[in-house]
Motif scaffolding. Structure first.
Motif, PDB file in Angstrom:
ATOM      1  N   SER A 187       7.671  48.810   8.423  1.00  9.75           N
ATOM      2  CA  SER A 187       6.103  48.797   7.360  1.00  9.75           C
ATOM      3  C   SER A 187       5.130  50.035   8.005  1.00  9.75           C
ATOM      4  CB  SER A 187       5.336  46.983   7.446  1.00  9.75           C
ATOM      5  OG  SER A 187       5.436  46.741   6.624  1.00  9.75           O
ATOM      6  N   ARG A 188       4.547  50.401   7.136  1.00  8.50           N
ATOM      7  CA  ARG A 188       3.399  51.579   7.491  1.00  8.50           C
ATOM      8  C   ARG A 188       1.914  51.753   7.017  1.00  8.50           C
ATOM      9  NH1 ARG A 188       8.047  54.076   7.359  1.00  8.50           N
ATOM     10  NH2 ARG A 188       8.970  55.558   9.296  1.00  8.50           N
ATOM     11  N   CYS A 189       1.189  52.120   7.728  1.00 10.81           N
ATOM     12  CA  CYS A 189      -0.034  51.722   7.705  1.00 10.81           C
ATOM     13  C   CYS A 189      -0.702  53.002   5.737  1.00 10.81           C
ATOM     14  CB  CYS A 189      -1.078  52.702   8.562  1.00 10.81           C
ATOM     15  SG  CYS A 189      -0.654  51.093   9.799  1.00 10.81           S
ATOM     16  N   GLY A 223       1.885  49.606   0.004  1.00 12.18           N
ATOM     17  CA  GLY A 223       2.706  47.913  -0.489  1.00 12.18           C
ATOM     18  C   GLY A 223       3.790  47.955  -0.383  1.00 12.18           C
ATOM     19  N   ARG A 224       4.449  48.248  -0.479  1.00 17.00           N
ATOM     20  CA  ARG A 224       5.727  47.393  -0.042  1.00 17.00           C
ATOM     21  C   ARG A 224       6.690  48.325   1.392  1.00 17.00           C
ATOM     22  NH1 ARG A 224      10.102  46.028  -4.451  1.00 17.00           N
ATOM     23  NH2 ARG A 224      10.910  47.994  -3.728  1.00 17.00           N
ATOM     24  N   PHE A 225       7.392  47.361   2.268  1.00 21.28           N
ATOM     25  CA  PHE A 225       7.622  47.477   3.112  1.00 21.28           C
ATOM     26  C   PHE A 225       9.365  48.331   2.671  1.00 21.28           C
ATOM     27  CE2 PHE A 225       9.075  43.149   2.546  1.00 21.28           C
ATOM     28  CZ  PHE A 225      10.666  43.157   2.637  1.00 21.28           C
ATOM     29  N   LYS A 226       9.583  48.665   3.634  1.00 23.03           N
ATOM     30  CA  LYS A 226      10.762  49.455   3.446  1.00 23.03           C
ATOM     31  C   LYS A 226      12.595  48.420   4.287  1.00 23.03           C
ATOM     32  CE  LYS A 226      14.175  53.238   3.867  1.00 23.03           C
ATOM     33  NZ  LYS A 226      14.088  54.909   4.478  1.00 23.03           N
ATOM     34  N   SER A 227      13.194  47.919   3.063  1.00 21.49           N
ATOM     35  CA  SER A 227      14.574  47.133   3.498  1.00 21.49           C
ATOM     36  C   SER A 227      15.995  47.626   3.908  1.00 21.49           C
ATOM     37  CB  SER A 227      14.093  46.226   3.035  1.00 21.49           C
ATOM     38  OG  SER A 227      15.317  45.609   3.294  1.00 21.49           O
ATOM     39  N   ARG A 287       5.272  39.220   4.568  1.00 19.16           N
ATOM     40  CA  ARG A 287       3.786  39.272   3.923  1.00 19.16           C
ATOM     41  C   ARG A 287       3.033  38.418   5.349  1.00 19.16           C
ATOM     42  NH1 ARG A 287       2.979  34.954  -1.045  1.00 19.16           N
ATOM     43  NH2 ARG A 287       0.806  34.389  -0.629  1.00 19.16           N
ATOM     44  N   TYR A 288       3.455  37.469   6.055  1.00 15.44           N
ATOM     45  CA  TYR A 288       2.480  36.682   7.037  1.00 15.44           C
ATOM     46  C   TYR A 288       2.255  37.744   8.327  1.00 15.44           C
ATOM     47  CZ  TYR A 288       2.033  32.337   4.975  1.00 15.44           C
ATOM     48  OH  TYR A 288       2.129  30.913   3.890  1.00 15.44           O
ATOM     49  N   LEU A 289       3.374  38.576   8.163  1.00 14.64           N
ATOM     50  CA  LEU A 289       2.636  39.359   9.743  1.00 14.64           C
ATOM     51  C   LEU A 289       1.885  40.376   9.616  1.00 14.64           C
ATOM     52  CD1 LEU A 289       3.714  40.461  12.357  1.00 14.64           C
ATOM     53  CD2 LEU A 289       5.730  42.363  11.042  1.00 14.64           C
ATOM     54  N   ILE A 296      12.832  37.338   3.544  1.00 18.56           N
ATOM     55  CA  ILE A 296      11.599  37.951   4.706  1.00 18.56           C
ATOM     56  C   ILE A 296      10.728  38.643   3.752  1.00 18.56           C
ATOM     57  CG2 ILE A 296      12.248  40.878   4.979  1.00 18.56           C
ATOM     58  CD1 ILE A 296      15.609  40.254   4.754  1.00 18.56           C
ATOM     59  N   SER A 297      10.711  38.753   2.325  1.00 18.21           N
ATOM     60  CA  SER A 297       9.784  38.767   2.156  1.00 18.21           C
ATOM     61  C   SER A 297       8.339  38.048   2.442  1.00 18.21           C
ATOM     62  CB  SER A 297       9.841  39.392   0.717  1.00 18.21           C
ATOM     63  OG  SER A 297       9.898  40.515  -0.184  1.00 18.21           O
ATOM     64  N   TRP A 298       8.754  36.984   2.371  1.00 15.92           N
ATOM     65  CA  TRP A 298       7.471  36.013   3.242  1.00 15.92           C
ATOM     66  C   TRP A 298       7.504  36.454   4.512  1.00 15.92           C
ATOM     67  CZ3 TRP A 298       4.668  32.667   0.478  1.00 15.92           C
ATOM     68  CH2 TRP A 298       4.743  32.788  -1.056  1.00 15.92           C
ATOM     69  N   PHE A 299       8.597  36.309   5.069  1.00 21.69           N
ATOM     70  CA  PHE A 299       8.362  37.208   6.752  1.00 21.69           C
ATOM     71  C   PHE A 299       6.845  37.813   6.488  1.00 21.69           C
ATOM     72  CE2 PHE A 299       9.106  38.973  10.320  1.00 21.69           C
ATOM     73  CZ  PHE A 299       9.386  37.763  11.645  1.00 21.69           C
TER      74      PHE A 299
END
Length: 329
Positions: A21-23, A164-168, A141-143, A136-139
């Protein structure tokens, strides 16, 4: 257009995933903003604490992590068997650690009696929560939401903090898993934030090395279980000592900038994984940029593409070069 996350994650193919995840908006996750002089170093502890806290709530294990200046890496292991084994009360208790739950679940948690119809509705709802607790998406999201709220409060602003989207990346085999773990653990060394892995603050490798000095493995991280065997205990399929030696060797190669002659004393794990040392050093520097959603031997990538209904995956040629078994002579 990006594919939906469910089209990139297949637990039948692998339980291991590398997420990044990036800012945005020049936001700082940690470090110092040279433009304003403001220090955000304390935010590294925020993300590390929340990451490990959530791993105790979700049916997910943290294999590796590294908190960098404006992004973080985490390698997750999805423990579907753990989630499937939870009783109704365990599912409710885990979900209540994330939020308020529902009126029915709160009554159930207080040991109030529920009639058959109410219990059936709660069981149905708990099955939805069970799936989310291994998602993983819910994890993520909460993080990310918790860090974004804290950072926006500190910055006295509103709006998006993360992309908007984390890389997976799905890690389909042992070679891909080992390369990704080392890539994540060596991020601070590669970025010249630390001289050695053991000096890399807010990383899994530092935590593992400190615990190894005491003859144990850290309870908050997914353990190393040794070489594959039957029966195979739960854990990362490498010996911890072999992995630490591999990371130390790789870190010295990166730090010294050795591109030509490679130290003849190679870590034995490279031989077991059948990875060329030159290829390995390339992977520890370019893993994220060279591979997209699926990483592993080319035949594994093609098989998963068929399962997911994908016609082609970016990086398949590099998978053939760096992860596929060498041709028999």
């Amino acid at each position: 257009m990006g594919l939906p996350r469910k089209a990139l994650i297949s637990l039948e193919a692998t339980p291991y995933y590398h997420c990044v995840s990036r800012c945005v908006r020049r936001a700082f996750l940690c470090g110092r903003d040279e433009r304003t002089g403001q220090c955000f170093e304390h935010r590294r502890q925020w993300i590390e604490d929340k990451l490990l806290e959530l791993s105790q709530i979700f049916a997910l294990d943290v294999c590796a992590y590294a908190v960098m200046g404006n992004h973080y890496h985490v390698v997750l292991h999805v423990d579907g068997a753990q989630a499937a084994g939870w009783e109704l009360r365990e599912v409710v208790e885990h979900w209540h650690q994330l939020g308020k739950g529902s009126p029915l679940s709160n009554r159930f948690a207080r040991n109030e009696s529920l009639d058959a119809a109410e219990l059936a509705r709660l069981t149905e709802l708990a099955e939805v929560w069970r799936i989310r607790l291994m998602d993983i998406s819910w994890f993520m999201r909460y993080l990310n939401e918790s860090i974004a709220r804290e950072a926006n409060r500190e910055d006295q602003c509103t709006g998006r903090f993360w992309e908007g989207r984390f890389k997976s990346q799905a890690l389909l085999d042992e070679k891909a898993l080992a390369a990704c773990l080392a890539y994540v653990d060596l991020n601070p060394v590669r970025a010249k934030m630390a001289e050695t892995p053991e000096e890399s603050a807010h990383t899994s490798i530092k935590t593992r090395i400190e615990s190894a000095k005491e003859g144990r493995q850290p309870a908050m991280l997914f353990p190393f279980a040794g070489n594959p065997r039957e029966p195979m205990p739960e854990g990362i399929p490498f010996p911890l000592q072999s992995y630490l030696e591999l990371v130390d060797w790789s870190g010295r190669m990166l730090r010294d900038g050795k591109r030509g002659v490679i130290d003849g004393k190679l870590p034995p794990i490279l031989e077991r994984l059948q990875i060329d040392p030159q290829h390995w050093l390339y992977l520890t520097k370019n893993f994220e940029s060279r591979f997209k959603s699926l990483v592993g031997a080319a035949h594994s990538v093609r098989r998963v593409c068929e399962q997911l209904g994908k016609r082609w995956v970016q990086g398949i040629r590099d998978c053939e070069r760096y992860f596929s078994p060498p041709a028999a002579s």
